[in-house]
Design a protein around this motif. Structure first.
Motif, PDB file in Angstrom:
ATOM      1  N   PHE A   1     -30.888 -16.850  -5.207  1.00  0.00           N
ATOM      2  CA  PHE A   1     -30.500 -16.274  -3.926  1.00  0.00           C
ATOM      3  C   PHE A   1     -31.689 -15.784  -3.091  1.00  0.00           C
ATOM      4  O   PHE A   1     -31.497 -15.215  -2.013  1.00  0.00           O
ATOM      5  N   LYS A   2     -32.906 -16.007  -3.607  1.00  0.00           N
ATOM      6  CA  LYS A   2     -34.133 -15.688  -2.862  1.00  0.00           C
ATOM      7  C   LYS A   2     -34.185 -14.227  -2.400  1.00  0.00           C
ATOM      8  O   LYS A   2     -34.631 -13.921  -1.292  1.00  0.00           O
ATOM      9  N   GLU A   3     -33.711 -13.322  -3.250  1.00  0.00           N
ATOM     10  CA  GLU A   3     -33.774 -11.906  -2.905  1.00  0.00           C
ATOM     11  C   GLU A   3     -35.229 -11.445  -2.937  1.00  0.00           C
ATOM     12  O   GLU A   3     -35.977 -11.781  -3.853  1.00  0.00           O
ATOM     13  N   ARG A   4     -35.607 -10.680  -1.939  1.00  0.00           N
ATOM     14  CA  ARG A   4     -36.996 -10.227  -1.819  1.00  0.00           C
ATOM     15  C   ARG A   4     -37.177  -8.865  -2.484  1.00  0.00           C
ATOM     16  O   ARG A   4     -36.430  -7.928  -2.187  1.00  0.00           O
ATOM     17  N   LEU A   5     -38.169  -8.791  -3.328  1.00  0.00           N
ATOM     18  CA  LEU A   5     -38.479  -7.544  -4.016  1.00  0.00           C
ATOM     19  C   LEU A   5     -39.937  -7.172  -3.747  1.00  0.00           C
ATOM     20  O   LEU A   5     -40.803  -8.042  -3.674  1.00  0.00           O
ATOM     21  N   THR A   6     -40.178  -5.880  -3.597  1.00  0.00           N
ATOM     22  CA  THR A   6     -41.541  -5.402  -3.405  1.00  0.00           C
ATOM     23  C   THR A   6     -42.183  -5.144  -4.770  1.00  0.00           C
ATOM     24  O   THR A   6     -41.513  -5.192  -5.810  1.00  0.00           O
ATOM     25  N   LYS A   7     -43.467  -4.856  -4.754  1.00  0.00           N
ATOM     26  CA  LYS A   7     -44.157  -4.514  -6.000  1.00  0.00           C
ATOM     27  C   LYS A   7     -43.553  -3.262  -6.628  1.00  0.00           C
ATOM     28  O   LYS A   7     -43.458  -3.145  -7.846  1.00  0.00           O
ATOM     29  N   LEU A   8     -43.142  -2.315  -5.778  1.00  0.00           N
ATOM     30  CA  LEU A   8     -42.500  -1.100  -6.291  1.00  0.00           C
ATOM     31  C   LEU A   8     -41.161  -1.422  -6.954  1.00  0.00           C
ATOM     32  O   LEU A   8     -40.793  -0.814  -7.963  1.00  0.00           O
ATOM     33  N   ASN A   9     -40.433  -2.387  -6.370  1.00  0.00           N
ATOM     34  CA  ASN A   9     -39.167  -2.801  -6.975  1.00  0.00           C
ATOM     35  C   ASN A   9     -39.383  -3.394  -8.359  1.00  0.00           C
ATOM     36  O   ASN A   9     -38.647  -3.096  -9.307  1.00  0.00           O
ATOM     37  N   TYR A  10     -40.397  -4.252  -8.482  1.00  0.00           N
ATOM     38  CA  TYR A  10     -40.707  -4.851  -9.788  1.00  0.00           C
ATOM     39  C   TYR A  10     -41.133  -3.776 -10.788  1.00  0.00           C
ATOM     40  O   TYR A  10     -40.784  -3.835 -11.973  1.00  0.00           O
ATOM     41  N   ALA A  11     -41.871  -2.781 -10.291  1.00  0.00           N
ATOM     42  CA  ALA A  11     -42.268  -1.670 -11.168  1.00  0.00           C
ATOM     43  C   ALA A  11     -41.030  -0.925 -11.651  1.00  0.00           C
ATOM     44  O   ALA A  11     -40.937  -0.519 -12.814  1.00  0.00           O
ATOM     45  N   GLY A  12     -40.051  -0.751 -10.754  1.00  0.00           N
ATOM     46  CA  GLY A  12     -38.801  -0.098 -11.120  1.00  0.00           C
ATOM     47  C   GLY A  12     -38.030  -0.875 -12.167  1.00  0.00           C
ATOM     48  O   GLY A  12     -37.454  -0.296 -13.092  1.00  0.00           O
ATOM     49  N   ILE A  13     -38.023  -2.214 -12.029  1.00  0.00           N
ATOM     50  CA  ILE A  13     -37.337  -3.066 -13.001  1.00  0.00           C
ATOM     51  C   ILE A  13     -37.977  -2.928 -14.380  1.00  0.00           C
ATOM     52  O   ILE A  13     -37.293  -2.800 -15.399  1.00  0.00           O
ATOM     53  N   ILE A  14     -39.314  -2.949 -14.405  1.00  0.00           N
ATOM     54  CA  ILE A  14     -40.033  -2.808 -15.687  1.00  0.00           C
ATOM     55  C   ILE A  14     -39.735  -1.446 -16.312  1.00  0.00           C
ATOM     56  O   ILE A  14     -39.471  -1.349 -17.518  1.00  0.00           O
ATOM     57  N   LEU A  15     -39.745  -0.391 -15.501  1.00  0.00           N
ATOM     58  CA  LEU A  15     -39.439   0.947 -16.015  1.00  0.00           C
ATOM     59  C   LEU A  15     -38.003   1.028 -16.537  1.00  0.00           C
ATOM     60  O   LEU A  15     -37.733   1.687 -17.540  1.00  0.00           O
ATOM     61  N   ALA A  16     -37.085   0.334 -15.852  1.00  0.00           N
ATOM     62  CA  ALA A  16     -35.685   0.323 -16.292  1.00  0.00           C
ATOM     63  C   ALA A  16     -35.565  -0.306 -17.678  1.00  0.00           C
ATOM     64  O   ALA A  16     -34.848   0.195 -18.554  1.00  0.00           O
ATOM     65  N   LEU A  17     -36.272  -1.413 -17.886  1.00  0.00           N
ATOM     66  CA  LEU A  17     -36.262  -2.079 -19.190  1.00  0.00           C
ATOM     67  C   LEU A  17     -36.857  -1.173 -20.265  1.00  0.00           C
ATOM     68  O   LEU A  17     -36.313  -1.074 -21.371  1.00  0.00           O
ATOM     69  N   VAL A  18     -37.965  -0.502 -19.927  1.00  0.00           N
ATOM     70  CA  VAL A  18     -38.616   0.405 -20.881  1.00  0.00           C
ATOM     71  C   VAL A  18     -37.686   1.568 -21.224  1.00  0.00           C
ATOM     72  O   VAL A  18     -37.572   1.974 -22.389  1.00  0.00           O
ATOM     73  N   ALA A  19     -36.994   2.103 -20.210  1.00  0.00           N
ATOM     74  CA  ALA A  19     -36.080   3.224 -20.430  1.00  0.00           C
ATOM     75  C   ALA A  19     -34.967   2.848 -21.400  1.00  0.00           C
ATOM     76  O   ALA A  19     -34.630   3.616 -22.315  1.00  0.00           O
ATOM     77  N   ILE A  20     -34.399   1.663 -21.213  1.00  0.00           N
ATOM     78  CA  ILE A  20     -33.318   1.204 -22.090  1.00  0.00           C
ATOM     79  C   ILE A  20     -33.832   1.006 -23.513  1.00  0.00           C
ATOM     80  O   ILE A  20     -33.145   1.319 -24.491  1.00  0.00           O
ATOM     81  N   ILE A  21     -35.054   0.494 -23.639  1.00  0.00           N
ATOM     82  CA  ILE A  21     -35.643   0.309 -24.978  1.00  0.00           C
ATOM     83  C   ILE A  21     -35.813   1.658 -25.676  1.00  0.00           C
ATOM     84  O   ILE A  21     -35.495   1.791 -26.860  1.00  0.00           O
ATOM     85  N   PHE A  22     -36.271   2.663 -24.958  1.00  0.00           N
ATOM     86  CA  PHE A  22     -36.439   3.988 -25.552  1.00  0.00           C
ATOM     87  C   PHE A  22     -35.083   4.584 -25.987  1.00  0.00           C
ATOM     88  O   PHE A  22     -34.985   5.199 -27.050  1.00  0.00           O
ATOM     89  N   ILE A  23     -34.067   4.365 -25.153  1.00  0.00           N
ATOM     90  CA  ILE A  23     -32.747   4.888 -25.510  1.00  0.00           C
ATOM     91  C   ILE A  23     -32.199   4.156 -26.727  1.00  0.00           C
ATOM     92  O   ILE A  23     -31.587   4.752 -27.621  1.00  0.00           O
ATOM     93  N   LYS A  24     -32.472   2.861 -26.812  1.00  0.00           N
ATOM     94  CA  LYS A  24     -32.061   2.080 -27.986  1.00  0.00           C
ATOM     95  C   LYS A  24     -32.766   2.598 -29.234  1.00  0.00           C
ATOM     96  O   LYS A  24     -32.163   2.777 -30.302  1.00  0.00           O
ATOM     97  N   LEU A  25     -34.067   2.850 -29.119  1.00  0.00           N
ATOM     98  CA  LEU A  25     -34.842   3.376 -30.248  1.00  0.00           C
ATOM     99  C   LEU A  25     -34.340   4.761 -30.659  1.00  0.00           C
ATOM    100  O   LEU A  25     -34.327   5.099 -31.848  1.00  0.00           O
TER     101      LEU A  25
END
Length: 287
Positions: free
Chosen positions: A258-282
């Motif tokens: 769908f060619k959604e545009r994301l900024t560098k801050l958005n990508y940083a947020g996505i990475i942090l979201a993944l890290v947060a879920i991993i910590f909660i899983k741990l």
């Protein structure tokens, strides 16, 4: 793991269908109504609910609250996908898990370990970074309302479903059947009122879209439950794989298809979201 993959596919497909709704001029409320009717039938066929277990002592306030919230949150979900895209909406939905976690701490007095606290601390800036847009000025700030409602709405729904799970007098699947039934009745009432007042026009395309939506919406629930049953000794694995999977697959489809545009801050947020879920899983594994 096949059940987890199927659940991820169903969840992302629901988001894709809502993304396409505007293109094909689909009435979301009509599609949502049919969606619950189809989910109701599939729930009856697959789960064989024990309707006789429902009585006056059942948690009706929770049932009614869910019946109101479920169709309502679908509308906010569609509006969020329309305005902010699949990527950001999926992350808002997945990070809504923080609300039941906070409820567990403040309401149910559950103990938190350091890993869960770290996960929460990372998760909240992840939400902010993910939603930031360069054009978020003036009236565009109202776009924030939709993902925030998705975040809060799904979080509250999760808490209410956990309350249902604690009610042992009726099987969970029976309560789920009743909630679908009430959600359908409420949605049908709204659509009927809109049709009578000529605020909407009943169209067959909405029925078709709603039926497909209902199949994948129910499929998400069915396969998620089957994954938990198949991996009964590792519930946190199911939890982590599902949430991480939806964010990753949703991001790929949103950006590549769908060619959604994301900024560098958005990508940083996505990475942090993944890290947060991993910590909660741990943190769940540590417990």
């Amino acid at each position: 793991m096949i059940f987890i993959l199927l659940s991820i596919c169903c969840s992302v497909t629901v988001a894709v269908l809502l993304k396409l709704a505007k293109r094909y001029q689909i009435s979301i409320i009509q599609a949502v109504t049919v969606n619950y009717f189809v989910a109701l039938i599939l729930c009856f066929l697959f789960f064989k609910p024990e309707v006789s277990a429902i009585n006056v002592d059942s948690p009706w306030p929770v049932y009614i609250s869910l019946a109101i919230l479920l169709p309502s949150i679908f509308l906010f979900l569609a509006a969020s996908i329309k305005n902010l895209g699949i990527v950001k909406t999926d992350i808002a939905q997945r990070l809504s898990l923080f609300i039941p976690i906070l409820a567990a701490y403040f309401i149910f007095k559950e103990d938190f370990n350091n890993l869960k606290i770290i996960g929460l601390a990372i998760g909240f800036p992840a939400i902010v970074l993910t939603f930031i847009r360069k054009s978020d000025q003036g009236n565009n700030n109202r776009r924030w309302l939709y993902p925030i409602m998705v975040f809060v709405g799904f979080g509250v729904i999760d808490v209410l479903f956990k309350q249902i799970a604690l009610y042992k007098a009726a099987p969970y699947t029976t309560s789920l059947f009743l909630v679908f039934c009430l959600s359908f009745i409420l949605s049908l009432f709204i659509v009927t009122a809109m049709a009578i007042t000529r605020k909407t026009k009943l169209q067959l395309v909405n029925v078709a879209c709603g039926a497909i939506l209902g199949i994948f919406n129910f499929g998400n629930i069915l396969f998620y439950m089957k994954a938990h049953k198949a991996l009964a000794q590792n519930p946190s694995t199911v939890f982590a794989a599902m949430n991480l999977g939806v964010i990753i697959v949703g991001t790929l489809i949103g950006v590549l298809v769908f060619k959604e545009r994301l900024t560098k801050l958005n990508y940083a947020g996505i990475i942090l979201a993944l890290v947060a879920i991993i910590f909660i899983k741990l943190s769940q594994d540590a417990v």
